[in-house]
Design a protein around this motif. Structure first.
Motif, PDB file in Angstrom:
ATOM      1  N   MET A 122       0.829  -1.205   0.000  1.00  0.00           N
ATOM      2  CA  MET A 122       0.000   0.000   0.000  1.00  0.00           C
ATOM      3  C   MET A 122       0.864   1.256   0.000  1.00  0.00           C
ATOM      4  N   PHE A 123       1.904   1.273   0.822  1.00  0.00           N
ATOM      5  CA  PHE A 123       2.796   2.434   0.842  1.00  0.00           C
ATOM      6  C   PHE A 123       3.505   2.595  -0.505  1.00  0.00           C
ATOM      7  N   ALA A 124       3.969   1.486  -1.065  1.00  0.00           N
ATOM      8  CA  ALA A 124       4.661   1.544  -2.352  1.00  0.00           C
ATOM      9  C   ALA A 124       3.737   2.079  -3.441  1.00  0.00           C
ATOM     10  N   SER A 125       2.479   1.659  -3.398  1.00  0.00           N
ATOM     11  CA  SER A 125       1.498   2.130  -4.369  1.00  0.00           C
ATOM     12  C   SER A 125       1.247   3.624  -4.219  1.00  0.00           C
ATOM     13  N   ALA A 126       1.151   4.074  -2.958  1.00  0.00           N
ATOM     14  CA  ALA A 126       0.847   5.480  -2.696  1.00  0.00           C
ATOM     15  C   ALA A 126       2.005   6.414  -3.039  1.00  0.00           C
ATOM     16  N   PHE A 127       3.246   5.925  -2.856  1.00  0.00           N
ATOM     17  CA  PHE A 127       4.411   6.800  -3.012  1.00  0.00           C
ATOM     18  C   PHE A 127       5.253   6.506  -4.245  1.00  0.00           C
ATOM     19  N   ARG A 128       4.800   5.646  -5.120  1.00  0.00           N
ATOM     20  CA  ARG A 128       5.660   5.206  -6.222  1.00  0.00           C
ATOM     21  C   ARG A 128       6.022   6.318  -7.198  1.00  0.00           C
ATOM     22  N   LYS A 129       5.220   7.390  -7.267  1.00  0.00           N
ATOM     23  CA  LYS A 129       5.495   8.468  -8.208  1.00  0.00           C
ATOM     24  C   LYS A 129       6.297   9.608  -7.590  1.00  0.00           C
ATOM     25  N   THR A 130       6.750   9.436  -6.355  1.00  0.00           N
ATOM     26  CA  THR A 130       7.479  10.508  -5.676  1.00  0.00           C
ATOM     27  C   THR A 130       8.940  10.581  -6.091  1.00  0.00           C
ATOM     28  N   GLY A 131       9.435   9.510  -6.685  1.00  0.00           N
ATOM     29  CA  GLY A 131      10.844   9.474  -7.056  1.00  0.00           C
ATOM     30  C   GLY A 131      11.760   9.167  -5.885  1.00  0.00           C
ATOM     31  N   ALA A 132      11.192   8.604  -4.805  1.00  0.00           N
ATOM     32  CA  ALA A 132      11.995   8.287  -3.618  1.00  0.00           C
ATOM     33  C   ALA A 132      13.145   7.354  -3.981  1.00  0.00           C
ATOM     34  N   GLU A 133      14.315   7.648  -3.396  1.00  0.00           N
ATOM     35  CA  GLU A 133      15.499   6.832  -3.645  1.00  0.00           C
ATOM     36  C   GLU A 133      15.893   6.006  -2.425  1.00  0.00           C
ATOM     37  N   TYR A 134      15.379   6.397  -1.252  1.00  0.00           N
ATOM     38  CA  TYR A 134      15.638   5.671  -0.007  1.00  0.00           C
ATOM     39  C   TYR A 134      14.386   5.701   0.854  1.00  0.00           C
ATOM     40  N   VAL A 135      14.214   4.648   1.650  1.00  0.00           N
ATOM     41  CA  VAL A 135      13.172   4.619   2.676  1.00  0.00           C
ATOM     42  C   VAL A 135      13.878   4.760   4.019  1.00  0.00           C
TER      43      VAL A 135
END
Length: 273
Positions: A122-135
């Motif tokens: 769910m988190f990956a789906s919600a944030f996948r377009k943010t361009g995050a490089e690290y969690v």
């Protein structure tokens, strides 16, 4: 390899995709490994793509050309998410979970693989377009959530420590005021995070947001950009969090009555995003 039936080939391809989310897989390598023509492989992927989309599991992204590949992008349908949150709200509303100070015991829930897997998706789906490089998370209960999220996003997970450890080398440490109004310290090794990266913050619980605000402040020391904040559970009060209101929570602790032994848990902000 002996001739492989289509049904067996589809199972093998599906397993490979699920094991490597958000990673581009070479169609040439896949065809060689399965002793299959690329044309047959493309037909197989079309079948898998249709099933994934119908079931709300995610999408397949293909890249044409000699160096073409395929990437599985995990997703979570609204129906799946709503059912999961409903189940979590029911379990978390058990009065036996009430802890002093209006908190809830969640460690057992956050230790279940099926819960962590779904929350990470769910988190990956919600944030996948943010361009995050690290969690990024802080020890300790947020670690499994962060790792699950990083797996689906296919990016590294790093952990902020409560105190500096010699084995981590040079580190940046800051002091902050915790939710219990105590002065605490958090530390992150300089080798853990290169400067000027995009970072996604994940944690298990947020009340006022003091810990997440401190993590945001710590990221400034690395010249990093915080592109999202996700928590398994937030509280309805206070309404104004120290990290602002641009965060995603899966569940919300709406009220806890220690005297009457009553707990109310409702869906979080996930469905508002």
């Amino acid at each position: 390899m002996a001739h492989m039936r289509r049904s067996e080939r589809i199972v093998r391809i599906t397993q490979t995709l699920l094991e490597h989310p958000n990673r581009v897989l070479s169609l040439t390598d896949m065809a060689d490994r399965l002793s299959s023509a690329k044309s047959s492989l493309s037909e197989d992927l079309a079948i898998i793509r249709e099933v994934f989309e119908q079931e709300g599991w995610g999408q397949l992204e293909t890249q044409a050309g000699a160096a073409g590949g395929v990437r599985y992008i995990p997703d979570c349908s609204r129906v799946q998410a709503e059912q999961f949150v409903k189940e979590m709200a029911t379990v978390l509303a058990d009065p036996e979970r009430i802890l002093p100070g209006g908190y809830l015991y969640m460690s057992d829930i956050l230790g279940k693989p099926e819960v962590l897997d779904m929350a990470g998706r769910m988190f990956a789906s919600a944030f996948r377009k943010t361009g995050a490089e690290y969690v990024l998370t802080v020890e300790t209960k947020g670690i499994p959530l962060a790792v699950s999220t990083s797996r689906y996003l296919q990016i590294p997970a790093i952990v902020v420590r409560r105190d500096h450890r010699v084995t981590e080398g040079s580190a940046v440490s800051i002091n902050y005021v915790s939710g219990s109004r105590r002065i605490q310290t958090m530390s992150l090794s300089r080798r853990s995070l290169p400067e000027r990266k995009k970072v996604l913050l994940i944690d298990d619980f947020m009340k006022a947001g003091g810990t997440l605000k401190a993590m945001t402040d710590l990221m400034r020391e690395f010249h990093a950009e915080v592109v999202g904040v996700g928590v398994f559970m937030s509280t309805s009060e206070p309404t104004d969090k120290l990290v602002g209101n641009d965060y995603i929570s899966l569940t919300t602790l709406d009220s806890v009555n220690e005297t009457e032994r009553e707990v109310k848990v409702i869906p979080g902000t996930y469905f508002e995003s």
